[in-house]
Design an enzyme around this catalytic site. Structure first.
Site, PDB file in Angstrom:
ATOM      1  N   ASP A 146       0.652  -1.289   0.097  1.00  0.00           N
ATOM      2  CA  ASP A 146       0.069   0.356  -0.102  1.00  0.00           C
ATOM      3  C   ASP A 146       0.525   1.152  -0.026  1.00  0.00           C
ATOM      4  O   ASP A 146       2.362   1.330   0.396  1.00  0.00           O
ATOM      5  CB  ASP A 146      -1.024  -0.115   1.087  1.00  0.00           C
ATOM      6  CG  ASP A 146      -2.034   0.404   1.043  1.00  0.00           C
ATOM      7  OD1 ASP A 146      -1.800   1.124   0.142  1.00  0.00           O
ATOM      8  OD2 ASP A 146      -3.040   0.839   1.690  1.00  0.00           O
ATOM      9  N   ASN A 196     -10.712  -2.622  -6.340  1.00  0.00           N
ATOM     10  CA  ASN A 196      -9.758  -2.466  -6.947  1.00  0.00           C
ATOM     11  C   ASN A 196     -10.827  -1.510  -8.635  1.00  0.00           C
ATOM     12  O   ASN A 196     -10.189  -0.535  -9.107  1.00  0.00           O
ATOM     13  CB  ASN A 196      -8.272  -2.349  -7.468  1.00  0.00           C
ATOM     14  CG  ASN A 196      -7.926  -2.337  -6.216  1.00  0.00           C
ATOM     15  OD1 ASN A 196      -6.360  -3.337  -5.912  1.00  0.00           O
ATOM     16  ND2 ASN A 196      -8.219  -1.227  -5.283  1.00  0.00           N
TER      17      ASN A 196
HETATM   18  C1  FPP Z   1      -2.089   0.039  -3.482  1.00  0.00           C
HETATM   19  O1  FPP Z   1      -1.271   1.332  -3.862  1.00  0.00           O
HETATM   20  C2  FPP Z   1      -1.469  -0.226  -4.480  1.00  0.00           C
HETATM   21  C3  FPP Z   1      -2.184  -0.977  -5.861  1.00  0.00           C
HETATM   22  C4  FPP Z   1      -3.737  -1.203  -5.216  1.00  0.00           C
HETATM   23  C5  FPP Z   1      -1.030  -1.840  -6.105  1.00  0.00           C
HETATM   24  C6  FPP Z   1       0.363  -2.618  -6.051  1.00  0.00           C
HETATM   25  C7  FPP Z   1       0.692  -2.934  -7.459  1.00  0.00           C
HETATM   26  C8  FPP Z   1       1.992  -2.919  -7.322  1.00  0.00           C
HETATM   27  C9  FPP Z   1       3.057  -2.605  -6.727  1.00  0.00           C
HETATM   28  C10 FPP Z   1       2.386  -2.494  -9.227  1.00  0.00           C
HETATM   29  C11 FPP Z   1       2.273  -4.507  -9.436  1.00  0.00           C
HETATM   30  C12 FPP Z   1       2.537  -5.587  -9.173  1.00  0.00           C
HETATM   31  C13 FPP Z   1       3.176  -7.058  -8.890  1.00  0.00           C
HETATM   32  C14 FPP Z   1       3.417  -7.831  -9.257  1.00  0.00           C
HETATM   33  C15 FPP Z   1       4.023  -6.514 -11.410  1.00  0.00           C
HETATM   34  P1  FPP Z   1      -2.597   2.541  -3.357  1.00  0.00           P
HETATM   35  O2  FPP Z   1      -2.830   2.654  -4.895  1.00  0.00           O
HETATM   36  O3  FPP Z   1      -4.081   2.260  -3.013  1.00  0.00           O
HETATM   37  O4  FPP Z   1      -2.288   3.926  -3.017  1.00  0.00           O
HETATM   38  P2  FPP Z   1      -2.785   4.866  -1.993  1.00  0.00           P
HETATM   39  O5  FPP Z   1      -2.844   4.783  -0.879  1.00  0.00           O
HETATM   40  O6  FPP Z   1      -0.992   5.827  -1.649  1.00  0.00           O
HETATM   41  O7  FPP Z   1      -3.327   5.437  -3.109  1.00  0.00           O
END
Ligand code: FPP
Length: 248
Positions: free
Chosen positions: A21, A69
């Site tokens: 996250d 998501n």
């Molecule tokens: C949460 O941060 C992250 C995600 C919803 C996506 C995770 C994906 C990756 C790390 C990249 C791809 C992964 C692989 C395995 C190839 P957020 O967007 O909710 O952050 P925030 O809470 O700061 O808005």
């Protein structure tokens, strides 16, 4: 100091689950858009998979995309799917070289066809590996998974294949996406949020939880080793008393 040297190799969790996250906030701090954060997050994924191989964590489950998501802005969802396809395609030779076996959990059929195909190809290519199993939770939520399992069991009862008295916790586990792996002993969530967000609700029943303020793109090997050391300092009681544990 390299924290890896302080890790007790005889008490390494077999399975670690991570809620990655903070990509969006990290990008905002850099004055960039959210997608930039997801791209940078891939570097953390690469490091943590490598770290698992170095210390002997056999299974790593990463919450990469939840069923919730899908409600994000379309541009972000599309960019995440593209990033996933590109990353899997680019990283498969590297995963293979490091003995990593790729697996997925979740409602995979809801992903774009290009994504499903790329995942399937990488799963096939890495199927013979055994150093680390990397399990990507994609279009996954625990309530979706448990509902799916209950429906399957109800169908078997309806068809007369099993009786309601045959329903045990073992049988439910057999119908979960994760049936072939041990439950995670450690769950890590980055970015200072203290929630479980519909992730492995059944499987984390006895897991130790580790929360850190570090945002996912900043979470690297030493942060992971710090989490493992914190885990090694916990007393896992499974409902017993502290005295009972120390007597064993
Ligand atoms: C949460 O941060 C992250 C995600 C919803 C996506 C995770 C994906 C990756 C790390 C990249 C791809 C992964 C692989 C395995 C190839 P957020 O967007 O909710 O952050 P925030 O809470 O700061 O808005």
């Amino acid at each position: 100091m390299d924290l890896k040297l302080s890790i007790d190799k005889n008490n390494v969790p077999q399975h670690v689950a991570i809620i990655m996250d903070g990509n969006g906030r990290w990008a905002k701090q850099q004055g960039e858009d959210r997608i930039f954060g997801h791209h940078e997050g891939v570097n953390s994924v690469r490091e943590i998979v490598e770290a698992c191989g170095e210390i002997g964590v056999k299974h790593l489950t990463l919450y990469a995309f939840s069923t919730e998501n899908w409600n994000r802005p379309k541009e972000e969802v599309d960019a995440l799917m593209e990033l996933l396809v590109a990353t899997i395609s680019l990283e498969t030779p590297n995963l293979n070289k490091k003995g990593v076996k790729l697996q997925v959990i979740g409602d995979i059929e809801s992903l774009p066809k290009s994504c499903q195909d790329e995942l399937q190809e990488s799963i096939n290519i890495t199927s013979g590996n055994s150093t680390v199993t990397l399990i990507l939770a994609l279009s996954y939520s625990s309530k979706w998974e448990i509902t799916h399992a209950v429906k399957e069991i109800a169908k078997q009862i309806e068809e007369g294949k099993i009786k309601s008295s045959d329903v045990t916790s073992r049988l439910i586990e057999k119908h979960l996406n994760t049936s072939q792996w041990p439950d995670p002993e450690l769950m890590i969530r980055t970015s200072g949020e203290h929630r479980i967000s519909n992730f492995l609700l059944w499987q984390l029943a006895y897991a130790e939880f580790y929360f850190t303020d570090t945002l996912w793109p900043d979470f690297r090997k030493q942060d992971f080793f710090k989490a493992i050391l914190a885990y090694q300092n916990r007393e896992r009681r499974f409902g017993k008393t502290s005295d009972q544990i120390s007597q064993n």
